[in-house]
Design a protein around this motif. Sequence first.
Motif, short mmCIF file in Angstrom:
data_model
loop_
_atom_site.label_atom_id
_atom_site.label_comp_id
_atom_site.label_asym_id
_atom_site.label_seq_id
_atom_site.Cartn_x
_atom_site.Cartn_y
_atom_site.Cartn_z
N ASP A 46 0.86 -1.18 0.00
CA ASP A 46 0.00 0.00 0.00
C ASP A 46 0.90 1.23 0.00
O ASP A 46 1.71 1.41 0.92
CB ASP A 46 -0.89 -0.03 1.25
CG ASP A 46 -1.86 1.13 1.32
OD1 ASP A 46 -1.73 2.08 0.52
OD2 ASP A 46 -2.76 1.10 2.18
N THR A 47 0.78 2.08 -1.02
CA THR A 47 1.67 3.24 -1.11
C THR A 47 1.44 4.25 0.00
O THR A 47 2.25 5.17 0.18
CB THR A 47 1.53 3.95 -2.46
OG1 THR A 47 0.19 4.46 -2.60
CG2 THR A 47 1.86 3.01 -3.61
N SER A 48 0.36 4.10 0.77
CA SER A 48 0.09 5.01 1.88
C SER A 48 0.79 4.59 3.17
O SER A 48 0.65 5.27 4.19
CB SER A 48 -1.42 5.10 2.14
OG SER A 48 -2.10 5.60 1.01
N ARG A 49 1.52 3.48 3.13
CA ARG A 49 2.19 2.98 4.32
C ARG A 49 3.66 2.69 3.99
O ARG A 49 4.00 2.33 2.86
CB ARG A 49 1.52 1.71 4.82
CG ARG A 49 0.01 1.81 4.95
CD ARG A 49 -0.56 0.56 5.57
NE ARG A 49 -2.01 0.49 5.39
CZ ARG A 49 -2.79 -0.30 6.09
NH1 ARG A 49 -2.28 -1.10 7.03
NH2 ARG A 49 -4.09 -0.33 5.86
N PRO A 50 4.54 2.83 4.97
CA PRO A 50 5.96 2.56 4.72
C PRO A 50 6.19 1.10 4.34
O PRO A 50 5.49 0.20 4.81
CB PRO A 50 6.62 2.89 6.07
CG PRO A 50 5.66 3.79 6.76
CD PRO A 50 4.29 3.33 6.33
N TYR A 51 7.17 0.88 3.50
CA TYR A 51 7.58 -0.49 3.17
C TYR A 51 9.07 -0.50 2.83
O TYR A 51 9.68 0.53 2.52
CB TYR A 51 6.77 -1.08 2.03
CG TYR A 51 6.71 -0.30 0.74
CD1 TYR A 51 7.81 -0.25 -0.12
CD2 TYR A 51 5.55 0.36 0.36
CE1 TYR A 51 7.75 0.44 -1.31
CE2 TYR A 51 5.48 1.07 -0.83
CZ TYR A 51 6.58 1.11 -1.67
OH TYR A 51 6.51 1.81 -2.85
N ASP A 52 9.61 -1.70 2.91
CA ASP A 52 11.03 -1.93 2.60
C ASP A 52 11.09 -3.23 1.81
O ASP A 52 10.76 -4.31 2.32
CB ASP A 52 11.85 -2.04 3.89
CG ASP A 52 13.35 -2.08 3.64
OD1 ASP A 52 13.76 -2.26 2.48
OD2 ASP A 52 14.10 -1.92 4.62
N VAL A 53 11.48 -3.13 0.56
CA VAL A 53 11.53 -4.29 -0.34
C VAL A 53 12.93 -4.39 -0.91
O VAL A 53 13.46 -3.41 -1.43
CB VAL A 53 10.51 -4.14 -1.49
CG1 VAL A 53 10.62 -5.32 -2.46
CG2 VAL A 53 9.09 -4.03 -0.95
N CYS A 54 13.54 -5.57 -0.80
CA CYS A 54 14.90 -5.70 -1.34
C CYS A 54 15.16 -7.14 -1.77
O CYS A 54 14.50 -8.08 -1.31
CB CYS A 54 15.94 -5.28 -0.31
SG CYS A 54 16.02 -6.35 1.14
#
Length: 338
Positions: free
Chosen positions: A113-121
Amino acid sequence: MLTQAVIRTDDVPPRDRFAFWQECMTRTMAPMEMSAPRPGEFRARKRLLYLDDITLWPTDPGSSRYRRTPRLIRRSDPGLLHMTLVLPGSGTIRVDHAGHRSVNEPYDLYFLDTSRPYDVCSDDERRLVGVGVEIPRSRLGAVGDGALTGVLGRRISGRRGFGGLLTRFLTQLSEESDTYRSSDAPRLNGVLLDLVTGPISHELDSQAALPPQTRDRHLVLAVRSFVGRHFRDPGLTARTVAAAHHVSPRQLHRLFQPEGVTVAGLIHHQRLEQARRFLADPALAAAPVHTIATRSGFTAPAHFSRSFRTAYGTSPTDYRRSALRHTTALPGPGPDAG
């Protein structure tokens, strides 16, 4: 042809490639902090397919990391639900989002959800091969923000159930996009939206929150897939299909009325088509017609012959003779294949 665009880092000087990719990802999804193990050697390719307000993008960037921070969210939020289907050839992808952490491998799905922080790697230095999908969150209707929390950042199987249906659709659409016209975009948009809400609702057990029309379309797709896998079973009937999907035969009949076919008719058609393919296969020229019929799901040879003649205007034997006359014997699957 569908409206599309191809983005390649090879089109810009090497020193500008990673910055160019960051700008492209910002435009496709949202502003993010990005990094790569060796940005000076970074390469990526992305193809954007526009289905009205939904964007689908097959991609294969090099090993990289994407972080959406509270500061960036305050600065700009497009209100999108993002989905990634990880494809063969990709390294594993670690996701930390909405309180959930997951490790995703080929044929896994995950949502952001672009309204919440995320970390993808990436978990290694292999490329990230997959298909991204951007959907306005407002299009999800009754599946609201609170419900989405339960699915965001989780690893969802794209091999079976609704996830499998979605995987097959995305793969086929990505590989054969040139077979569709721009006028097909609204229809493809609707199909894709229904398929995306399928695994979400399944994961959340929130089918009751979905509009009845959407639930019905999900069930039609599931039934068609089930029949496609089991039609060779001579015991398969509309009643057993209904029982397998926890609905009554009457409900199943009502569900398929708009399709212009009954479930019994669908099973019958699948069996006839399988038999027709077997009869035209030079590798099976020695197999008796009754064996072809049995292994296609028919229990009575006489009934099979009458049904085949009604459907194709000729007997199974005459059809085989005509089909084999125009083919060259080549190795092919046996009647148990497929």
